[in-house]
Enzyme design. Structure first.
Site, PDB file in Angstrom:
ATOM      1  N   SER A  59      29.173  51.568  29.292  1.00  0.00           N
ATOM      2  CA  SER A  59      28.482  50.374  28.808  1.00  0.00           C
ATOM      3  C   SER A  59      27.204  50.677  28.032  1.00  0.00           C
ATOM      4  O   SER A  59      26.964  50.062  26.977  1.00  0.00           O
ATOM      5  CB  SER A  59      28.196  49.425  29.975  1.00  0.00           C
ATOM      6  OG  SER A  59      29.397  48.897  30.491  1.00  0.00           O
ATOM      7  N   LYS A 116      30.283  39.194  40.941  1.00  0.00           N
ATOM      8  CA  LYS A 116      30.642  38.249  39.887  1.00  0.00           C
ATOM      9  C   LYS A 116      30.618  36.794  40.361  1.00  0.00           C
ATOM     10  O   LYS A 116      30.201  35.901  39.622  1.00  0.00           O
ATOM     11  CB  LYS A 116      32.007  38.601  39.298  1.00  0.00           C
ATOM     12  CG  LYS A 116      32.012  39.908  38.518  1.00  0.00           C
ATOM     13  CD  LYS A 116      33.362  40.179  37.868  1.00  0.00           C
ATOM     14  CE  LYS A 116      33.340  41.491  37.102  1.00  0.00           C
ATOM     15  NZ  LYS A 116      34.629  41.765  36.415  1.00  0.00           N
ATOM     16  N   GLY A 136      47.614  42.049  41.269  1.00  0.00           N
ATOM     17  CA  GLY A 136      46.279  41.949  41.831  1.00  0.00           C
ATOM     18  C   GLY A 136      45.761  40.530  41.803  1.00  0.00           C
ATOM     19  O   GLY A 136      46.143  39.731  40.935  1.00  0.00           O
ATOM     20  N   GLY A 158      42.156  39.834  42.420  1.00  0.00           N
ATOM     21  CA  GLY A 158      40.702  39.849  42.408  1.00  0.00           C
ATOM     22  C   GLY A 158      40.116  39.185  41.182  1.00  0.00           C
ATOM     23  O   GLY A 158      40.786  38.410  40.477  1.00  0.00           O
ATOM     24  N   GLY A 182      43.031  49.800  29.353  1.00  0.00           N
ATOM     25  CA  GLY A 182      42.025  48.773  29.151  1.00  0.00           C
ATOM     26  C   GLY A 182      40.799  49.087  28.325  1.00  0.00           C
ATOM     27  O   GLY A 182      39.826  48.323  28.388  1.00  0.00           O
TER      28      GLY A 182
END
Length: 429
Positions: free
Chosen positions: A24, A65, A135, A137, A236
């Site tokens: 990032s 989050k 998934g 989540g 990804g």
């Protein structure tokens, strides 16, 4: 970094409880939202940081989050639908605005994948179609939201418990058009694991493609399975870069041309890609690999040397004393460890291709280069397998495997420096 002090002079950053290596800061520096800090906070430190910190923009990751969404004053439609935010922006009036750029990032990745790999827009290809999402989540919720609102698809969430589980995947959903993994299965360092065995993936006969939100390794175990089955696949990295672009737009209050996404992808791949050299014993993989590593400023790993150091005996000694089978076992262990790492030049032993399980670890982060030297120029000194079987017989057995595994074939030039220069040229390094 456990408090607001972790931001230092930065006004942008990524907040989480436990942050390892992250791309990032590099991505945001490229996008213009810098300086950008990695900030680790404990649960009781999140609210003070968010509400009172002197920041302009924050990205938020696991496990905060949902709390980030709750702490915001204003929530985007996507955040209200999902109940989770990965981006917070401090507005001019001091209020906190929450967005979920994971939705936008996956939408960008999905649109490009459909356009370039499947030949149409997401809505043209997937409207009304079943898409399996592995998934349940926060990443899953973002992906489901994107699939439903961008593509009009029918998302089916597969989890370890509930009505739709991995045990019923094949039985109920062989007609699914797309499969998306949002679990951490297969993420470094536990790679190349896969959440769905290749045999089950093969039985999903309606699949047109596979996506994985995991970006490290470059080719996840799931993507490698899809590749072997002839299915288009992508991991990804594009989602990571695209969601950062949309977050950076919010941070800076300006639009950024999304043509920069593939440019940043290429820059990251250039840094993380392993160059893996395979070929016959005596082809010059070690000397050429050392020359290439020096030219690129990268670490060099010779798998035979790793084995020798760890075992206290050379590859030739192990083969002579314990048999080739024992050497292949320790060779595979070393191959798995170093193949999972990034940014290396790796020279493999000549017999690495005799064990199919070595392909995935080398392929997941690597471009595989066959260094091809004429058989008549291959030496056999201190090479017990070549001596026992003969170079010609060994070449007849292994050359088809080398060619099947390789992305690029490079004819030896006669010098390590020449080989290294030719490899760089062929790979664009």
């Amino acid at each position: 970094m456990k408090s607001e002090r972790g931001l230092g002079e930065a006004r942008f950053g990524l907040v989480g409880r436990s942050l390892g290596h992250s791309w990032s800061p590099q991505i945001h520096a490229r996008l213009g939202s810098a300086p950008y800090a990695l900030v680790e906070v404990e649960p009781d430190g999140l609210a003070p940081l968010v509400r009172d910190g002197a920041w302009r923009g924050l990205n938020v990751t696991i496990p905060y989050k949902r709390e980030a969404a709750a702490l915001a004053d204003v929530r985007s439609p996507a955040v209200r639908r999902i109940g989770a935010a990965n981006t917070l922006v401090r507005a001019e009036d001091g209020s906190i605005v929450a967005e979920n750029t994971d939705v936008l990032g996956f939408s960008w990745m999905l649109s490009r994948f459909c356009r370039e790999r499947l030949g149409g827009s997401p809505r043209d290809l997937l409207e009304g179609e079943k898409v399996l999402v592995l998934g349940s989540g926060g990443a899953s919720q973002a992906v489901v939201d994107a699939l439903e609102h961008v593509a009009g698809a029918r998302a089916v969430v597969i989890s370890r418990s509930g009505d739709e589980t991995y045990g019923t995947l094949v039985e109920r959903h062989a007609d699914a058009a797309l499969l998306v993994n949002t679990t951490p299965v297969g993420m470094f360092p536990r790679c190349p694991a896969t959440p769905v065995p290749e045999g089950d993936l093969a039985r999903l006969t309606g699949l047109r493609g596979v996506l994985d939100v995991v970006y490290n390794p470059e080719r996840t175990g799931l993507c490698l399975c899809a590749e072997r089955l002839g299915l288009p696949s992508e991991s990804g990295l594009a989602m990571l870069v695209a969601q950062a672009l949309y977050a950076s737009e919010l941070f800076q209050g300006r639009q950024i041309d999304d043509a920069v996404v593939p440019l940043i992808e290429r820059e990251i791949r250039f840094q993380t890609q392993n160059v893996v050299l395979i070929g016959m014993p005596g082809a010059g993989k070690t000397s050429s690999g050392r020359a290439l590593a020096r030219a690129l400023g990268r670490p060099f790993v010779d798998i035979d040397e790793v084995v020798a150091t760890e075992q206290g005996r050379s590859a030739a000694q192990i083969i002579r004393e314990d048999g080739e089978g024992r050497f292949r076992e320790v060779e595979s262990e070393a191959t798995a460890r170093y193949g999972a790492r990034s940014g290396l030049v790796i020279a493999c032993g000549g017999g690495v291709v005799t064990r199919p399980e070595n392909y995935g670890p080398l392929r997941q982060n690597g471009t595989i280069v066959l260094l091809d030297r004429p058989v008549g120029q291959l030496g056999t000194e201190d090479r017990p397998v070549s001596q026992a079987r003969g170079v010609e017989e060994l070449a007849a057995e292994r050359m088809p495997l080398y060619r099947a595994w390789s992305d690029v074939v490079v004819r030896c030039t006669g010098t390590p420096q020449g080989d290294a220069a030719l490899i760089r040229s062929r790979l664009g390094l």
